[in-house]
Design a protein around this motif. Structure first.
Motif, PDB file in Angstrom:
ATOM      1  N   ILE B   4       0.870  -1.177   0.000  1.00  8.10           N
ATOM      2  CA  ILE B   4       0.000   0.000   0.000  1.00  8.10           C
ATOM      3  C   ILE B   4       0.912   1.233   0.000  1.00  8.10           C
ATOM      4  O   ILE B   4       1.664   1.441   0.949  1.00  8.10           O
ATOM      5  N   GLY B   5       0.858   1.981  -1.079  1.00  7.73           N
ATOM      6  CA  GLY B   5       1.737   3.155  -1.212  1.00  7.73           C
ATOM      7  C   GLY B   5       1.239   4.285  -0.323  1.00  7.73           C
ATOM      8  O   GLY B   5       0.090   4.703  -0.420  1.00  7.73           O
ATOM      9  N   GLU B   6       2.113   4.796   0.537  1.00 10.92           N
ATOM     10  CA  GLU B   6       1.677   5.722   1.594  1.00 10.92           C
ATOM     11  C   GLU B   6       1.895   7.196   1.275  1.00 10.92           C
ATOM     12  O   GLU B   6       1.625   8.058   2.109  1.00 10.92           O
ATOM     13  N   CYS B   7       2.359   7.499   0.059  1.00 11.18           N
ATOM     14  CA  CYS B   7       2.904   8.857  -0.163  1.00 11.18           C
ATOM     15  C   CYS B   7       1.872   9.984  -0.271  1.00 11.18           C
ATOM     16  O   CYS B   7       2.211  11.151  -0.076  1.00 11.18           O
ATOM     17  N   ILE B   8       0.612   9.642  -0.608  1.00  9.05           N
ATOM     18  CA  ILE B   8      -0.376  10.727  -0.733  1.00  9.05           C
ATOM     19  C   ILE B   8      -1.072  10.927   0.606  1.00  9.05           C
ATOM     20  O   ILE B   8      -2.182  10.456   0.843  1.00  9.05           O
ATOM     21  N   ASN B   9      -0.379  11.619   1.503  1.00  2.71           N
ATOM     22  CA  ASN B   9      -0.874  11.783   2.861  1.00  2.71           C
ATOM     23  C   ASN B   9      -0.665  13.227   3.302  1.00  2.71           C
ATOM     24  O   ASN B   9       0.441  13.750   3.253  1.00  2.71           O
ATOM     25  N   ALA B  10      -1.751  13.852   3.734  1.00  4.52           N
ATOM     26  CA  ALA B  10      -1.708  15.281   4.065  1.00  4.52           C
ATOM     27  C   ALA B  10      -0.916  15.575   5.338  1.00  4.52           C
ATOM     28  O   ALA B  10      -0.701  16.741   5.665  1.00  4.52           O
ATOM     29  N   ASP B 227       0.692  -9.803   5.788  1.00  7.88           N
ATOM     30  CA  ASP B 227       0.162  -9.920   4.426  1.00  7.88           C
ATOM     31  C   ASP B 227       0.320  -8.645   3.619  1.00  7.88           C
ATOM     32  O   ASP B 227       0.340  -8.695   2.388  1.00  7.88           O
ATOM     33  N   ALA B 228       0.364  -7.512   4.277  1.00  2.49           N
ATOM     34  CA  ALA B 228       0.404  -6.240   3.544  1.00  2.49           C
ATOM     35  C   ALA B 228       1.207  -5.213   4.328  1.00  2.49           C
ATOM     36  O   ALA B 228       1.222  -5.237   5.560  1.00  2.49           O
ATOM     37  N   ALA B 229       1.888  -4.336   3.609  1.00  2.00           N
ATOM     38  CA  ALA B 229       2.675  -3.300   4.282  1.00  2.00           C
ATOM     39  C   ALA B 229       2.314  -1.942   3.714  1.00  2.00           C
ATOM     40  O   ALA B 229       2.115  -1.792   2.510  1.00  2.00           O
ATOM     41  N   ILE B 230       2.219  -0.966   4.608  1.00  2.46           N
ATOM     42  CA  ILE B 230       1.997   0.406   4.184  1.00  2.46           C
ATOM     43  C   ILE B 230       3.373   1.074   4.199  1.00  2.46           C
ATOM     44  O   ILE B 230       3.983   1.209   5.261  1.00  2.46           O
ATOM     45  N   LEU B 231       3.869   1.420   3.034  1.00  2.77           N
ATOM     46  CA  LEU B 231       5.218   1.978   2.973  1.00  2.77           C
ATOM     47  C   LEU B 231       5.372   2.880   1.751  1.00  2.77           C
ATOM     48  O   LEU B 231       4.459   3.014   0.937  1.00  2.77           O
ATOM     49  N   ASP B 232       6.562   3.474   1.660  1.00  8.99           N
ATOM     50  CA  ASP B 232       6.877   4.302   0.502  1.00  8.99           C
ATOM     51  C   ASP B 232       7.499   3.394  -0.561  1.00  8.99           C
ATOM     52  O   ASP B 232       8.650   2.994  -0.433  1.00  8.99           O
ATOM     53  N   PRO B 233       6.747   3.059  -1.604  1.00  9.81           N
ATOM     54  CA  PRO B 233       7.274   2.105  -2.593  1.00  9.81           C
ATOM     55  C   PRO B 233       8.432   2.685  -3.404  1.00  9.81           C
ATOM     56  O   PRO B 233       9.113   1.952  -4.110  1.00  9.81           O
ATOM     57  N   ARG B 234       8.658   3.993  -3.267  1.00 10.23           N
ATOM     58  CA  ARG B 234       9.803   4.590  -3.960  1.00 10.23           C
ATOM     59  C   ARG B 234      11.119   4.204  -3.289  1.00 10.23           C
ATOM     60  O   ARG B 234      12.182   4.438  -3.844  1.00 10.23           O
ATOM     61  N   ASP B 235      11.018   3.610  -2.094  1.00  8.27           N
ATOM     62  CA  ASP B 235      12.209   3.090  -1.415  1.00  8.27           C
ATOM     63  C   ASP B 235      12.550   1.750  -2.071  1.00  8.27           C
ATOM     64  O   ASP B 235      12.023   0.698  -1.713  1.00  8.27           O
ATOM     65  N   ASP B 236      13.439   1.794  -3.079  1.00  5.49           N
ATOM     66  CA  ASP B 236      13.650   0.578  -3.883  1.00  5.49           C
ATOM     67  C   ASP B 236      14.325  -0.545  -3.099  1.00  5.49           C
ATOM     68  O   ASP B 236      14.132  -1.720  -3.396  1.00  5.49           O
ATOM     69  N   LYS B 237      15.063  -0.181  -2.065  1.00  5.70           N
ATOM     70  CA  LYS B 237      15.676  -1.236  -1.245  1.00  5.70           C
ATOM     71  C   LYS B 237      14.607  -1.975  -0.440  1.00  5.70           C
ATOM     72  O   LYS B 237      14.638  -3.197  -0.327  1.00  5.70           O
ATOM     73  N   ALA B 238      13.651  -1.226   0.096  1.00  3.29           N
ATOM     74  CA  ALA B 238      12.562  -1.863   0.840  1.00  3.29           C
ATOM     75  C   ALA B 238      11.753  -2.759  -0.097  1.00  3.29           C
ATOM     76  O   ALA B 238      11.393  -3.885   0.249  1.00  3.29           O
ATOM     77  N   MET B 239      11.497  -2.263  -1.323  1.00  6.95           N
ATOM     78  CA  MET B 239      10.715  -3.057  -2.286  1.00  6.95           C
ATOM     79  C   MET B 239      11.475  -4.315  -2.700  1.00  6.95           C
ATOM     80  O   MET B 239      10.878  -5.366  -2.919  1.00  6.95           O
ATOM     81  N   SER B 240      12.798  -4.218  -2.809  1.00  8.86           N
ATOM     82  CA  SER B 240      13.590  -5.410  -3.116  1.00  8.86           C
ATOM     83  C   SER B 240      13.406  -6.439  -2.007  1.00  8.86           C
ATOM     84  O   SER B 240      13.222  -7.636  -2.272  1.00  8.86           O
ATOM     85  N   LEU B 241      13.445  -5.964  -0.768  1.00  8.05           N
ATOM     86  CA  LEU B 241      13.296  -6.886   0.359  1.00  8.05           C
ATOM     87  C   LEU B 241      11.896  -7.488   0.425  1.00  8.05           C
ATOM     88  O   LEU B 241      11.729  -8.621   0.851  1.00  8.05           O
ATOM     89  N   VAL B 242      10.883  -6.738  -0.009  1.00  2.42           N
ATOM     90  CA  VAL B 242       9.523  -7.280  -0.073  1.00  2.42           C
ATOM     91  C   VAL B 242       9.515  -8.496  -0.998  1.00  2.42           C
ATOM     92  O   VAL B 242       8.994  -9.557  -0.657  1.00  2.42           O
ATOM     93  N   ARG B 243      10.135  -8.351  -2.158  1.00  7.58           N
ATOM     94  CA  ARG B 243      10.154  -9.450  -3.130  1.00  7.58           C
ATOM     95  C   ARG B 243      10.989 -10.619  -2.615  1.00  7.58           C
ATOM     96  O   ARG B 243      10.627 -11.786  -2.782  1.00  7.58           O
ATOM     97  N   ILE B 244      12.100 -10.293  -1.982  1.00  2.53           N
ATOM     98  CA  ILE B 244      12.962 -11.348  -1.444  1.00  2.53           C
ATOM     99  C   ILE B 244      12.260 -12.093  -0.308  1.00  2.53           C
ATOM    100  O   ILE B 244      12.298 -13.326  -0.243  1.00  2.53           O
TER     101      ILE B 244
END
Lengths: 230, 269
Positions: B4-10, B227-244
């Motif tokens: 869940i991409g968290e970036c659009i947050n006021a 099952d799901a994480a709320i994070l900044d998907p632009r963090d490519d290292k975090a996204m790599s770890l999600v896949r791993i």
């Protein structure tokens, strides 16, 4: 001798070593007396309470505050120091009560109605206790009427309001209004803090100050003391 | 793992200002980068403190339309104000939608629960009640039980519920990492059909090298059953770890997802 004990006390507050068993940042201190032992030996050597508190404990926390502000210290460092000071104050408390030394003042703190976040509030409460204030923590989700009642009954000089959310920060305004309506707004300085609020918001709702963190609050309170808050 | 991409947050000032001035280009950009980075859901949050609720509602309606104009990914409507959630759902197109969030507090459960049930929405449920965030696993589970019982009586199924075990800063209480991880394990054991979700950034509050701490916690949470994480998907290292982590815990048959991501240059060392 006295100077050595006080200097060691201050240094151990900075290092966050509560007792002889604790690790400090500087490994050379390992196995040496911590804040608790040093406070006791300060008393055994008849060092005045004021000196122990002002030149040992408070002076140490002052340095911790500076290091926290420059990001050299992190929250756990700060909590270790605050706990050490808290333990020292427990030792000194009966003596303080028996003497005529007054605390710096009474500070009532609460997270406002509808908000249950307490981490920031708790840290501020710990730091203020360490700085010599008598702190009455009303907890979280505290109804506005309850806050007004406590201000009226126990007459604190300071009231700290905390809110994390953009929704609950609006309740701070309610509290200020309710104090006005009860005619006791001018009896207490209102400080606000929390992620959502700002200097601007403090001015908007008629609070006396916005504080970014506990150390900032201590500085703000000291400034109030100097300008002569009754 | 669902992202869940968290970036659009006021609560982020730049985003709040973009929403306030109805900066379409800014919101479209931040939506697209999150989708390209691998977000499965896009979280939208307009805050509530600034301005009236009417303004927040208008902001939310605009945001939903603006985001949906550039992606078919489902949205996560992030608000605890029923009026704002309702407005978002009215403007919404598409089958799948997630609401973030409800708690065991009766007034929230009774207002947001029926909304989620009526719209067949997925619903994030925070493991907390009126007394705040419980500091033990047992008491967090009790709040989950309260929530599940009430929501199922409203016609929702366990599959629709994403329990958030909640994360408190480890800097303030060193036991809290384990409390969260064990809560995830226990939720998954007790309600196998229900899902779990959490935000990552809270764990590292007050510490140096926060991103590294967050990523390490993500791996542990994946093993515990997240099952799901709320994070900044632009963090490519975090996204790599999600896949791993998906691969390492047997959620990626023949390691296909991992290898595909690698070939796309999305696995970053």
């Amino acid at each position: 001798m006295s100077e050595d004990i006080i200097a060691a006390l201050k240094e151990n507050v900075i290092q966050g070593r509560k007792t002889i068993a604790d690790e400090g940042i500087d490994e050379a201190l390992s196995g040496k007396p911590g804040v608790v032992e040093l406070t006791q030996s300060a008393l055994d050597n008849n060092i005045p309470l004021e000196t122990i508190i002002a030149q040992g404990l408070t002076a140490g926390m002052q340095v911790v505050g500076e290091k926290f502000a420059t990001k050299e210290y992190f929250i756990p460092d700060m909590l270790a120091s605050a706990e050490a000071v808290g333990a020292a104050m427990e030792i000194l408390k009966p003596l303080l009560e028996a003497s005529n030394i007054e605390t710096k003042g009474k500070f009532v703190i609460a997270t406002v109605k509808g908000d249950i976040h307490d981490i920031g509030k708790n840290i501020v409460a710990i730091l203020l206790k360490g700085a010599g204030y008598e702190v009455d923590d009303l907890g979280v989700d505290v109804p506005t009427e309850k806050i007004v009642e406590v201000v009226r009954e126990s007459k604190p000089q300071f009231l700290g309001l905390s809110a994390l959310l953009t929704t609950t920060m609006l309740v701070m305004k309610e509290v200020v209004e309710a104090l006005k309506k009860s005619g006791i707004r001018d009896k207490v300085k209102v400080l606000i803090g929390g992620a959502a609020v700002s200097d601007e918001y403090a001015r908007e709702i008629g609070a006396d100050a916005y504080c970014t963190d506990g150390f900032h609050a201590i500085n703000v309170l000291d400034a109030f003391q100097k300008s002569g808050v009754q | 793992m669902l992202i869940i991409g968290e970036c659009i947050n006021a609560s982020n000032r730049t985003v709040a200002e973009a929403i306030a001035r109805r900066d379409r280009e800014f919101i479209e950009g931040i939506t697209k980068t999150q989708v390209e980075a691998g977000a499965d859901f896009i979280d939208v949050n307009v805050g509530a403190g600034q301005g009236t609720q009417g303004q927040a509602i208008e902001g939310m309606e605009w945001l939903v339309k603006t985001v949906q104009a550039v992606t078919d990914k489902p949205l996560t409507i992030d608000s605890d104000v029923p009026g704002i959630i309702e407005a978002a759902l009215r403007s919404y197109r598409g089958e799948t939608v997630m609401i973030n969030s409800v708690t065991a507090e009766p007034e929230r459960l009774e207002s947001i629960g029926p909304l989620a049930a009526r719209h067949k929405a997925l619903l994030v449920a925070l493991a907390m009640g009126s007394e705040g965030i419980p500091d033990t696993v047992e008491r967090r589970l009790e709040t989950c039980e309260t929530i599940l019982t009430r929501l199922t009586s409203m016609g929702m199924s366990a599959e629709q519920i994403y329990f958030d075990p909640l994360v408190l800063p480890i800097s303030v209480d060193s036991r809290q990492g384990l409390v969260t991880l064990k809560t995830i394990e226990r939720i998954k054991a007790r309600y196998p059909a229900a899902k779990t979700v959490m935000g990552l950034s809270n764990i590292s509050f007050g510490l140096p090298s926060r991103k590294l701490v967050n990523r390490a916690f993500l791996l542990m949470a994946a093993y515990a059953g997240l099952d799901a994480a709320i994070l900044d998907p632009r963090d490519d290292k975090a996204m790599s770890l999600v896949r791993i982590s998906d691969m390492l815990i047997g959620k990626d048959a023949l390691c296909k997802g991992y290898i595909k991501a690698y070939r796309q240059g999305k696995i970053v060392d």
